[in-house]
Design a protein around this motif. Structure first.
Motif, PDB file in Angstrom:
ATOM      1  N   ALA A   1      36.816  36.439  39.496  1.00 50.88           N
ATOM      2  CA  ALA A   1      37.787  35.940  39.267  1.00 50.88           C
ATOM      3  C   ALA A   1      38.583  34.793  38.924  1.00 50.88           C
ATOM      4  O   ALA A   1      38.997  34.240  38.194  1.00 50.88           O
ATOM      5  CB  ALA A   1      38.917  36.800  40.159  1.00 50.88           C
TER       6      ALA A   1
ATOM      7  N   TYR B   1      37.450  34.150  35.087  1.00 51.52           N
ATOM      8  CA  TYR B   1      38.484  34.866  34.475  1.00 51.52           C
ATOM      9  C   TYR B   1      39.821  33.959  34.483  1.00 51.52           C
ATOM     10  O   TYR B   1      40.004  33.344  33.576  1.00 51.52           O
ATOM     11  CB  TYR B   1      39.226  35.792  34.631  1.00 51.52           C
ATOM     12  CG  TYR B   1      38.039  37.087  34.631  1.00 51.52           C
ATOM     13  CD1 TYR B   1      36.620  37.173  33.808  1.00 51.52           C
ATOM     14  CD2 TYR B   1      38.385  38.499  34.919  1.00 51.52           C
ATOM     15  CE1 TYR B   1      36.216  38.302  33.698  1.00 51.52           C
ATOM     16  CE2 TYR B   1      37.695  39.138  34.658  1.00 51.52           C
ATOM     17  CZ  TYR B   1      36.549  39.164  33.979  1.00 51.52           C
ATOM     18  OH  TYR B   1      35.359  39.908  33.570  1.00 51.52           O
ATOM     19  N   ALA B   2      40.736  33.305  35.285  1.00 48.27           N
ATOM     20  CA  ALA B   2      42.033  32.907  36.128  1.00 48.27           C
ATOM     21  C   ALA B   2      41.894  31.013  35.031  1.00 48.27           C
ATOM     22  O   ALA B   2      42.337  30.290  34.623  1.00 48.27           O
ATOM     23  CB  ALA B   2      41.592  32.765  37.620  1.00 48.27           C
TER      24      ALA B   2
ATOM     25  N   VAL C   1      46.708  31.362  32.317  1.00 42.56           N
ATOM     26  CA  VAL C   1      47.272  32.105  34.276  1.00 42.56           C
ATOM     27  C   VAL C   1      47.932  30.657  34.168  1.00 42.56           C
ATOM     28  O   VAL C   1      47.180  29.555  35.166  1.00 42.56           O
ATOM     29  CB  VAL C   1      45.633  32.667  34.718  1.00 42.56           C
ATOM     30  CG1 VAL C   1      46.142  33.201  36.216  1.00 42.56           C
ATOM     31  CG2 VAL C   1      44.715  33.545  34.352  1.00 42.56           C
TER      32      VAL C   1
ATOM     33  N   GLY D   1      39.139  43.027  34.682  1.00 43.37           N
ATOM     34  CA  GLY D   1      41.016  42.338  34.818  1.00 43.37           C
ATOM     35  C   GLY D   1      41.440  42.752  33.649  1.00 43.37           C
ATOM     36  O   GLY D   1      40.587  42.301  32.638  1.00 43.37           O
TER      37      GLY D   1
ATOM     38  N   ARG E   1      49.511  35.814  34.488  1.00 44.13           N
ATOM     39  CA  ARG E   1      48.923  36.279  35.776  1.00 44.13           C
ATOM     40  C   ARG E   1      47.667  37.293  35.182  1.00 44.13           C
ATOM     41  O   ARG E   1      47.514  37.723  34.683  1.00 44.13           O
ATOM     42  CB  ARG E   1      49.901  37.856  36.577  1.00 44.13           C
ATOM     43  CG  ARG E   1      51.407  37.060  37.189  1.00 44.13           C
ATOM     44  CD  ARG E   1      52.349  37.608  38.537  1.00 44.13           C
ATOM     45  NE  ARG E   1      51.604  37.781  39.408  1.00 44.13           N
ATOM     46  CZ  ARG E   1      51.378  36.995  40.358  1.00 44.13           C
ATOM     47  NH1 ARG E   1      52.111  35.982  39.611  1.00 44.13           N
ATOM     48  NH2 ARG E   1      50.745  36.683  40.953  1.00 44.13           N
ATOM     49  N   LEU E   2      47.116  36.648  36.297  1.00 42.33           N
ATOM     50  CA  LEU E   2      45.610  37.475  35.679  1.00 42.33           C
ATOM     51  C   LEU E   2      45.305  39.220  37.339  1.00 42.33           C
ATOM     52  O   LEU E   2      46.252  38.624  38.363  1.00 42.33           O
ATOM     53  CB  LEU E   2      44.091  36.683  36.565  1.00 42.33           C
ATOM     54  CG  LEU E   2      42.784  37.544  36.992  1.00 42.33           C
ATOM     55  CD1 LEU E   2      42.371  37.765  35.332  1.00 42.33           C
ATOM     56  CD2 LEU E   2      41.981  36.542  37.571  1.00 42.33           C
ATOM     57  N   ARG E   3      45.511  40.153  36.596  1.00 44.37           N
ATOM     58  CA  ARG E   3      45.265  41.152  37.457  1.00 44.37           C
ATOM     59  C   ARG E   3      44.471  41.746  37.398  1.00 44.37           C
ATOM     60  O   ARG E   3      43.696  42.175  36.781  1.00 44.37           O
ATOM     61  CB  ARG E   3      46.470  42.577  36.873  1.00 44.37           C
ATOM     62  CG  ARG E   3      45.944  43.413  37.660  1.00 44.37           C
ATOM     63  CD  ARG E   3      47.049  44.485  37.086  1.00 44.37           C
ATOM     64  NE  ARG E   3      48.440  43.770  36.942  1.00 44.37           N
ATOM     65  CZ  ARG E   3      49.126  44.448  36.112  1.00 44.37           C
ATOM     66  NH1 ARG E   3      48.743  46.078  35.091  1.00 44.37           N
ATOM     67  NH2 ARG E   3      50.529  44.291  35.881  1.00 44.37           N
ATOM     68  N   MET E   4      43.543  41.439  38.455  1.00 42.88           N
ATOM     69  CA  MET E   4      41.896  42.371  38.933  1.00 42.88           C
ATOM     70  C   MET E   4      42.139  43.430  39.351  1.00 42.88           C
ATOM     71  O   MET E   4      43.240  43.563  40.290  1.00 42.88           O
ATOM     72  CB  MET E   4      41.094  41.386  39.976  1.00 42.88           C
ATOM     73  CG  MET E   4      40.962  39.801  39.534  1.00 42.88           C
ATOM     74  SD  MET E   4      39.765  39.890  37.476  1.00 42.88           S
ATOM     75  CE  MET E   4      38.151  40.137  38.673  1.00 42.88           C
TER      76      MET E   4
ATOM     77  N   ARG F   1      39.608  43.463  46.450  1.00 42.70           N
ATOM     78  CA  ARG F   1      39.154  42.254  46.461  1.00 42.70           C
ATOM     79  C   ARG F   1      38.021  41.635  47.627  1.00 42.70           C
ATOM     80  O   ARG F   1      38.814  42.647  48.767  1.00 42.70           O
ATOM     81  CB  ARG F   1      40.734  41.739  47.300  1.00 42.70           C
ATOM     82  CG  ARG F   1      40.735  40.573  47.590  1.00 42.70           C
ATOM     83  CD  ARG F   1      42.039  39.824  47.498  1.00 42.70           C
ATOM     84  NE  ARG F   1      41.893  37.751  47.989  1.00 42.70           N
ATOM     85  CZ  ARG F   1      42.920  37.888  48.099  1.00 42.70           C
ATOM     86  NH1 ARG F   1      43.676  38.007  49.012  1.00 42.70           N
ATOM     87  NH2 ARG F   1      42.330  36.145  48.818  1.00 42.70           N
TER      88      ARG F   1
ATOM     89  N   THR G   1      46.771  35.167  40.764  1.00 41.07           N
ATOM     90  CA  THR G   1      45.722  36.436  40.551  1.00 41.07           C
ATOM     91  C   THR G   1      46.618  37.347  42.178  1.00 41.07           C
ATOM     92  O   THR G   1      46.415  37.288  42.875  1.00 41.07           O
ATOM     93  CB  THR G   1      45.212  35.527  41.244  1.00 41.07           C
ATOM     94  OG1 THR G   1      44.403  34.933  40.558  1.00 41.07           O
ATOM     95  CG2 THR G   1      43.317  36.883  40.917  1.00 41.07           C
TER      96      THR G   1
ATOM     97  N   TRP H   1      45.270  41.293  43.066  1.00 43.62           N
ATOM     98  CA  TRP H   1      44.543  42.914  43.179  1.00 43.62           C
ATOM     99  C   TRP H   1      44.708  43.600  43.490  1.00 43.62           C
ATOM    100  O   TRP H   1      46.078  44.647  44.108  1.00 43.62           O
ATOM    101  CB  TRP H   1      43.217  42.262  44.160  1.00 43.62           C
ATOM    102  CG  TRP H   1      42.406  41.254  44.369  1.00 43.62           C
ATOM    103  CD1 TRP H   1      43.103  38.956  44.340  1.00 43.62           C
ATOM    104  CD2 TRP H   1      41.212  40.578  43.991  1.00 43.62           C
ATOM    105  NE1 TRP H   1      42.064  38.508  44.053  1.00 43.62           N
ATOM    106  CE2 TRP H   1      40.727  39.477  43.836  1.00 43.62           C
ATOM    107  CE3 TRP H   1      40.324  41.446  43.199  1.00 43.62           C
ATOM    108  CZ2 TRP H   1      40.105  38.977  43.425  1.00 43.62           C
ATOM    109  CZ3 TRP H   1      39.418  41.224  43.122  1.00 43.62           C
ATOM    110  CH2 TRP H   1      39.210  38.988  43.079  1.00 43.62           C
TER     111      TRP H   1
END
Length: 157
Positions: free
Chosen positions: A13, A16-17, A34, A124, A135-138, A142, A152, A154
């Motif tokens: 995460a 990715y961010a 992000v 993600g 936004r980062l969506r995992m 989590r 971020t 989750w």
């Protein structure tokens, strides 16, 4: 739907961010980050919501170019069949050593976006509404040791 086996979801995460993202529109590469608004993109390609998704390297495990291209072709076929608007996009780490092609999609329902990403083994996606920061969506559980990050989310199903 695939079950992802990610070795270190918290570290993934963070990576990715911190990654660099961009979308190709009429010969321009518009950056996405992000936590930052995507004003240039939104002015150029107005939509209510956006999602960046890739079919490459499921679970962030390297696959051959051939396997990745085949997965991408399957993803594009699904997008075409669903009538989803898209533009070529990509993600890369800050050093430029890890780069993955993908697609920026417009006005895709969150549930459909999540299902599509999961079907292609993605941990993600980027997702945001017009006027809001990216936004980062995992899409994995989590872990307890994951640091809280303002942009971020989750999402577990």
């Amino acid at each position: 739907m695939r079950q992802l086996q990610v070795v270190d979801a918290a570290e993934l995460a963070l990576a990715y961010a911190a990654a660099e993202y961009a979308v190709a529109l009429d010969g321009d590469a518009l950056p996405l980050r992000v936590g930052r608004p995507a004003r240039d993109l939104e002015a150029y390609w107005p939509a209510a919501r956006y999602v960046f998704v890739s079919a490459w390297n499921p679970a962030s495990q390297p696959h051959s170019d051939s396997a990745n291209q085949t997965a991408d072709e399957r993803l594009v076929a699904r997008l075409v069949a669903a009538g989803v608007q898209r533009h070529a996009a990509w993600a890369q780490d800050q050093t430029g050593q890890w780069r993955e092609p993908g697609w920026l999609l417009a006005d895709l329902d969150d549930a459909l976006a999540n299902a599509l990403a999961r079907d292609f083994g993605q941990a993600g996606v980027l997702a945001w509404r017009r006027g809001e920061p990216v936004r980062l969506r995992m899409l994995i559980a989590r872990p307890p040791d994951a640091e809280s990050a303002e942009h971020t989310d989750w999402v577990e199903d």
